[in-house]
Design an enzyme around this catalytic site. Sequence first.
Site, PDB file in Angstrom:
ATOM      1  N   PHE A 119       0.859  -1.181   0.000  1.00 32.66           N
ATOM      2  CA  PHE A 119       0.000   0.000   0.000  1.00 32.66           C
ATOM      3  C   PHE A 119       0.893   1.228   0.000  1.00 32.66           C
ATOM      4  O   PHE A 119       1.754   1.375   0.876  1.00 32.66           O
ATOM      5  CB  PHE A 119      -0.926   0.026   1.215  1.00 32.66           C
ATOM      6  CG  PHE A 119      -1.818   1.239   1.217  1.00 32.66           C
ATOM      7  CD1 PHE A 119      -2.921   1.311   0.364  1.00 32.66           C
ATOM      8  CD2 PHE A 119      -1.557   2.326   2.039  1.00 32.66           C
ATOM      9  CE1 PHE A 119      -3.730   2.442   0.340  1.00 32.66           C
ATOM     10  CE2 PHE A 119      -2.367   3.456   2.023  1.00 32.66           C
ATOM     11  CZ  PHE A 119      -3.457   3.517   1.169  1.00 32.66           C
ATOM     12  N   ASP A 170       9.211   2.671   1.615  1.00 38.22           N
ATOM     13  CA  ASP A 170       8.030   3.398   2.060  1.00 38.22           C
ATOM     14  C   ASP A 170       7.890   3.103   3.551  1.00 38.22           C
ATOM     15  O   ASP A 170       7.419   2.041   3.944  1.00 38.22           O
ATOM     16  CB  ASP A 170       6.808   2.926   1.265  1.00 38.22           C
ATOM     17  CG  ASP A 170       5.526   3.622   1.721  1.00 38.22           C
ATOM     18  OD1 ASP A 170       5.543   4.263   2.786  1.00 38.22           O
ATOM     19  OD2 ASP A 170       4.510   3.503   0.998  1.00 38.22           O
ATOM     20  N   LYS A 221       2.637   9.878   8.309  1.00 36.53           N
ATOM     21  CA  LYS A 221       1.927   9.444   9.525  1.00 36.53           C
ATOM     22  C   LYS A 221       2.545   9.976  10.830  1.00 36.53           C
ATOM     23  O   LYS A 221       2.240  11.091  11.221  1.00 36.53           O
ATOM     24  CB  LYS A 221       1.766   7.925   9.519  1.00 36.53           C
ATOM     25  CG  LYS A 221       0.827   7.462   8.382  1.00 36.53           C
ATOM     26  CD  LYS A 221       0.276   6.067   8.550  1.00 36.53           C
ATOM     27  CE  LYS A 221      -0.900   5.813   7.630  1.00 36.53           C
ATOM     28  NZ  LYS A 221      -0.590   5.131   6.389  1.00 36.53           N
TER      29      LYS A 221
END
Length: 396
Positions: free
Chosen positions: A130, A215, A244
């Site tokens: 993702f 990532d 995040k």
Amino acid sequence: MSITPLMPVYPRCDVRPVRGEGCYLIGERGERYLDFAAGIAVNALGHGDPRLVKTITEQAATLMHVSNLYGSPLGEELAQMIVNSTFADTVFFTNSGAEAVECAIKTARRYHYAKGAPHRHKIITFANAFHGRTLGTISATNQPKMRDGFEPLLPGFEVIAFNDLAAAEAAIDENTAGFMLETVQGEGGLMPASEEFLTGLRTLCDEHGLLLILDEVQCGVGRTGTLFAYEQYGVTPDIVAVAKGIGAGFPLGACLATENAAQGMVAGTHGSTYGGNPLAMAVGKTVWGIIQDEDFLAHVRQMGERLRSGLEQLIPNHDDLFESVRGRGLMLGLRMKSDSRAFVAHLRDNHGLLTVAAGDNIVRILPPLVIEENHISECLEKLSAAARDYTPPVAS
Ligand SMILES: *Cc1c(COP(=O)(O)O)cnc(C)c1O
């Protein structure tokens, strides 16, 4: 007209939080939840951290936004802090994870362009990954639920099996720019890259002149018990996407790169109106200052070990429900023998514990990094009570 004013792209549950206090969320009717979802690995400092609140209120009153036409004293300070404690030589600030990944992809393509090999544009990515919801980042995945109806997508990605080094080597051709992967897959099911896989990819990159792009939007910034998850592998990446936890609730992301990897990113090649504005930079400095501290990271590791061993102890008592525990630090996954979504809903609705479902029947446990022993005990009690009064849905 039946469409809701809020575009109905999320299957939202009935929890309607209106306030946060540390590791707890309070709903509209005053009900309390133990928040072990933390905004999906975002609220690293919990809710209402006084240091963060002070930074935001003071900076908002001083200077919030000016544009990247002007010099950025706070941006320079935060970038220097990040450079000092990571592999990176340079940082581009974004407002989200997907934008950080976009910048990583552009940086990699531009690297080969700058080296006189513009045909080397293909990035090899991995199943169940993702990377975000922009057209570029969905093009980097192979999940129909994210891609269907949005074609044509961006060419230049090849998706292969995760943790399969032989497949990675076989996928390299004359057009390859690099590999891009989550060091620990999040949404896909809390699956860490194996040591052999990540070190093997690094070697392949060195042998073939490719870039290793990580990532770490979800697993970075202290989540796994080290500042970045890649540190636990002894591997040095070329480019890392971050978001995040770095804003701890304020929208902030970053693309980190070595000087070599960023050689194509010269003036005029990339930009963002909001990216790196003074308010975001002040937040980033406060959060980074707290999380990069070795004692803070040791706390994350210690809490992670406690939580993990508590979860492992639950398994034998409920081996009809639970299969195993995986993940690192405070990025943990409890693998269920049935649909994890239904159990996540049961925890939430009947036991006031917030977790997040992930692929592969995983219950993702992503508490604020500032949790203490009492929060772990409360979580384990709730899990255990929930396991006792749970009836798994009948498989269809
Ligand atoms: C959440 C996430 C993203 C996307 O971040 P947004 O801020 O939602 O754009 C990208 N990569 C990973 C690994 C993520 O977990």
